[in-house]
Design a protein around this motif. Structure first.
Motif, PDB file in Angstrom:
ATOM      1  N   GLU A  38       0.867  -1.218   0.024  1.00  0.00           N
ATOM      2  CA  GLU A  38       0.136  -0.074  -0.027  1.00  0.00           C
ATOM      3  C   GLU A  38       0.766   1.248  -0.006  1.00  0.00           C
ATOM      4  N   ASP A  39       1.784   1.335   0.683  1.00  0.00           N
ATOM      5  CA  ASP A  39       2.821   2.485   0.978  1.00  0.00           C
ATOM      6  C   ASP A  39       3.502   2.826  -0.425  1.00  0.00           C
ATOM      7  N   ARG A  40       3.629   1.834  -1.319  1.00  0.00           N
ATOM      8  CA  ARG A  40       4.220   2.041  -2.596  1.00  0.00           C
ATOM      9  C   ARG A  40       3.051   2.536  -3.730  1.00  0.00           C
ATOM     10  N   MET A  41       1.753   2.633  -3.201  1.00  0.00           N
ATOM     11  CA  MET A  41       0.834   3.120  -4.198  1.00  0.00           C
ATOM     12  C   MET A  41       0.987   4.529  -4.247  1.00  0.00           C
ATOM     13  N   GLY A  42       0.895   5.203  -5.507  1.00  0.00           N
ATOM     14  CA  GLY A  42       1.158   6.722  -5.345  1.00  0.00           C
ATOM     15  C   GLY A  42       2.413   7.013  -5.988  1.00  0.00           C
ATOM     16  N   LEU A  43       3.423   5.872  -6.090  1.00  0.00           N
ATOM     17  CA  LEU A  43       4.641   6.145  -7.035  1.00  0.00           C
ATOM     18  C   LEU A  43       4.402   6.197  -8.402  1.00  0.00           C
ATOM     19  N   PRO A  44       5.435   6.895  -9.014  1.00  0.00           N
ATOM     20  CA  PRO A  44       5.144   7.031 -10.773  1.00  0.00           C
ATOM     21  C   PRO A  44       4.928   5.459 -11.280  1.00  0.00           C
ATOM     22  N   PHE A  45       4.055   5.502 -12.036  1.00  0.00           N
ATOM     23  CA  PHE A  45       3.436   4.182 -12.521  1.00  0.00           C
ATOM     24  C   PHE A  45       4.517   3.404 -13.512  1.00  0.00           C
ATOM     25  N   GLY A  46       5.688   4.217 -14.067  1.00  0.00           N
ATOM     26  CA  GLY A  46       6.713   3.646 -14.710  1.00  0.00           C
ATOM     27  C   GLY A  46       7.381   2.763 -13.922  1.00  0.00           C
ATOM     28  N   GLU A  47       7.417   3.075 -12.514  1.00  0.00           N
ATOM     29  CA  GLU A  47       8.602   2.328 -11.713  1.00  0.00           C
ATOM     30  C   GLU A  47       7.923   1.230 -10.997  1.00  0.00           C
ATOM     31  N   ILE A  48       6.313   1.403 -10.936  1.00  0.00           N
ATOM     32  CA  ILE A  48       5.800   0.078 -10.621  1.00  0.00           C
ATOM     33  C   ILE A  48       5.644  -0.928 -11.599  1.00  0.00           C
ATOM     34  N   LEU A  49       5.534  -0.426 -12.853  1.00  0.00           N
ATOM     35  CA  LEU A  49       5.225  -1.377 -13.899  1.00  0.00           C
ATOM     36  C   LEU A  49       6.657  -1.590 -14.563  1.00  0.00           C
ATOM     37  N   GLN A  50       7.670  -1.623 -13.927  1.00  0.00           N
ATOM     38  CA  GLN A  50       9.100  -1.743 -14.581  1.00  0.00           C
ATOM     39  C   GLN A  50       8.908  -3.056 -15.319  1.00  0.00           C
ATOM     40  N   ASP A  51       8.447  -4.219 -14.931  1.00  0.00           N
ATOM     41  CA  ASP A  51       8.419  -5.429 -15.644  1.00  0.00           C
ATOM     42  C   ASP A  51       7.413  -5.456 -16.741  1.00  0.00           C
ATOM     43  N   HIS A  52       6.600  -4.512 -16.626  1.00  0.00           N
ATOM     44  CA  HIS A  52       5.514  -4.471 -17.714  1.00  0.00           C
ATOM     45  C   HIS A  52       5.759  -3.135 -18.583  1.00  0.00           C
ATOM     46  N   PRO A  53       6.715  -2.996 -19.462  1.00  0.00           N
ATOM     47  CA  PRO A  53       7.046  -1.732 -20.133  1.00  0.00           C
ATOM     48  C   PRO A  53       6.056  -1.502 -21.252  1.00  0.00           C
ATOM     49  N   GLU A  54       5.651  -2.772 -21.718  1.00  0.00           N
ATOM     50  CA  GLU A  54       4.168  -2.437 -22.661  1.00  0.00           C
ATOM     51  C   GLU A  54       3.089  -1.908 -21.882  1.00  0.00           C
ATOM     52  N   VAL A  55       2.741  -2.274 -20.827  1.00  0.00           N
ATOM     53  CA  VAL A  55       1.583  -1.649 -20.255  1.00  0.00           C
ATOM     54  C   VAL A  55       1.712  -0.235 -19.996  1.00  0.00           C
ATOM     55  N   ALA A  56       3.045  -0.167 -19.326  1.00  0.00           N
ATOM     56  CA  ALA A  56       3.450   1.432 -19.181  1.00  0.00           C
ATOM     57  C   ALA A  56       3.346   2.305 -20.371  1.00  0.00           C
ATOM     58  N   ARG A  57       3.818   1.798 -21.519  1.00  0.00           N
ATOM     59  CA  ARG A  57       3.775   2.675 -22.762  1.00  0.00           C
ATOM     60  C   ARG A  57       2.120   2.874 -22.912  1.00  0.00           C
ATOM     61  N   VAL A  58       1.469   2.025 -23.075  1.00  0.00           N
ATOM     62  CA  VAL A  58      -0.202   2.286 -23.216  1.00  0.00           C
ATOM     63  C   VAL A  58      -0.411   3.188 -22.371  1.00  0.00           C
ATOM     64  N   LEU A  59      -0.146   3.144 -21.014  1.00  0.00           N
ATOM     65  CA  LEU A  59      -0.908   4.025 -19.875  1.00  0.00           C
ATOM     66  C   LEU A  59      -0.390   5.488 -20.480  1.00  0.00           C
ATOM     67  N   GLY A  60       0.960   5.459 -20.757  1.00  0.00           N
ATOM     68  CA  GLY A  60       1.630   7.006 -21.006  1.00  0.00           C
ATOM     69  C   GLY A  60       1.179   7.598 -22.208  1.00  0.00           C
ATOM     70  N   SER A  61       0.818   6.694 -22.946  1.00  0.00           N
ATOM     71  CA  SER A  61       0.227   7.437 -24.331  1.00  0.00           C
ATOM     72  C   SER A  61      -1.077   7.820 -24.183  1.00  0.00           C
ATOM     73  N   ALA A  62      -1.729   7.572 -23.214  1.00  0.00           N
ATOM     74  CA  ALA A  62      -3.325   7.914 -22.777  1.00  0.00           C
ATOM     75  C   ALA A  62      -3.534   9.502 -23.026  1.00  0.00           C
ATOM     76  N   PHE A  63      -2.568  10.139 -22.386  1.00  0.00           N
ATOM     77  CA  PHE A  63      -2.917  11.711 -22.491  1.00  0.00           C
ATOM     78  C   PHE A  63      -2.553  12.561 -23.978  1.00  0.00           C
TER      79      PHE A  63
END
Ligand SMILES: Nc1ncnc2c1ncn2[C@@H]1O[C@H](COP(=O)(O)OP(=O)(O)OP(=O)(O)O)[C@@H](O)[C@H]1O
Ligand SMILES: [Mg+2]
Length: 350
Positions: free
Chosen positions: A31-56
């Motif tokens: 729980e205490d890591r929630m709120g961190l940059p998503f790129g950091e939490i999703l570092q094992d899933h760069p493709e998911v991070a890319r999809v999220l990052g493109s959303a804006f």
């Protein structure tokens, strides 16, 4: 919630990650890591991070798109949507997704079944086309044999041609038999009668020579609901295999007895009356490395086999809701056990 849900804020911090999302993405985020940059939490899933990052940036967000997760090979189907506040200002992005791996596997199985069905149809078509030319070869070789009665060497060649085309014809016939869907002609059937007929059929094809065939049928064996002719086929195929394995010496013991099968079904615990028939030979047995292949169509260890005998056996027994088990070890002979329900299979009532 069956869907995975993951949400980030405008400034790229992870604010929501539900249990399903954790499961599919294999993420253990405290729980205490929630709120961190998503790129950091999703570092094992760069493709998911890319999809999220493109959303804006995107004007049209992907809807029901698919993505393969490199880390696990899983496939997810996802939809992206922007989160807006009351004034319409975009404050974040949510990713909704579903694990499609199981769906994919089912589709793959479906495709395989279609391919096999297509293959079966093709085999049937080829077999059908071969029937006439083969019959032609046999007839013409017969004519030729009559034209030149004096040439002994030619006669023997022609005999070979005729017997080879007979064999080819038998294979074609069996292949057609195998791909044809089974229709059962169900009647009150005496297993003892079936076994007598099967022995006769088998001996018509492979000579018994010094093999002793014994048959022991329990005195109170019930009649069963089954297709007499097709069951003859089943036991004839087993007996032919046994005779071929014995190659002229040894014994085949056939035993039929009533038995009960305990079954747990949706309706509760059932005791199903059955008849079991053992066909046991004292032949060389089946090598362990081929044991799981013997029921496959076209698997054979014999130079002249088509490998359809046991495949047909299994197909006919399946149609009767019966089963077949084999017990064999090299040097210890082989025992096939057939179990048939007395009242016929569920298929019979459909
Ligand atoms: N009683 C047995 N003893 C030893 N091996 C057996 C026995 N029955 C079957 N097998 C093995 O299983 C294989 C497959 O049997 P199956 O009856 O399907 O085909 P086949 O006898 O080779 O050819 P076909 O029956 O089409 O003429 C055989 O080639 C043999 O290796
Ligand atoms: Mg066989």
């Amino acid at each position: 919630m069956r869907n995975g849900v993951l949400a980030i804020t405008r400034d790229g911090r992870l604010t929501l990650l539900n249990d399903e999302a954790r499961r599919v993405l294999d993420l253990a985020v405290e729980e205490d890591r929630m709120g961190l940059p998503f790129g950091e939490i999703l570092q094992d899933h760069p493709e998911v991070a890319r999809v999220l990052g493109s959303a804006f940036e995107l004007s049209h967000l992907p809807n029901r798109a698919e993505l393969r997760l490199k880390a696990s090979g899983r496939v997810i189907g996802y939809t992206l949507s922007r989160i807006q506040d009351d004034e319409g200002t975009v404050t974040g992005v949510a990713l909704l997704f579903k694990d499609l791996t199981r769906v994919e596997q089912l589709e793959e199985q479906e495709r395989l079944r279609d391919r096999l069905a297509a293959l079966g149809e093709m085999a049937a078509a080829i077999a059908h086309e071969l029937k006439n030319p083969l019959a032609g070869i046999e007839v013409m070789a017969g004519l030729l044999r009559r034209r030149i009665p004096d040439a002994a060497d030619v006669q023997s060649l022609l005999d070979d041609i005729i017997s080879e085309s007979k064999i080819a014809n038998a294979i074609v016939h069996e292949a057609l038999e195998f791909v044809r869907p089974i229709r059962l002609q169900v009647e009150h059937t005496s297993i003892a009668q079936v076994l007598h007929d099967a022995i006769r059929l088998a001996e018509g094809q492979v000579s018994r020579r010094d093999v002793a065939v014994t048959m022991s049928v329990g005195a109170h064996l019930p009649l069963i609901e089954a297709d007499h002719y097709q069951l003859c086929q089943v036991f004839a195929n087993l007996l032919i295999n046994a005779l071929e394995a014995l190659d002229g010496t040894g014994t085949i013991a056939i035993t039929a007895s009533p038995a009960y099968l305990e079954e747990d079904r949706a309706e509760g615990h059932l005791t199903v009356p059955t008849v079991t028939v053992d066909v046991a030979d004292t032949g060389p047995g089946i090598a362990p490395e081929i044991a799981d292949k013997i029921f496959n169509p076209f698997f054979t260890s014999k130079p002249r086999g088509s490998g359809l005998g046991l495949a047909i056996v299994r197909k006919i027994l399946d149609a009767h809701d019966g089963r077949i088990d084999v017990n064999s070890a090299p040097g210890q002979g082989t025992r096939f056990r057939v179990t048939l329900p007395v009242s016929g299979g569920s298929q019979l009532f459909k």
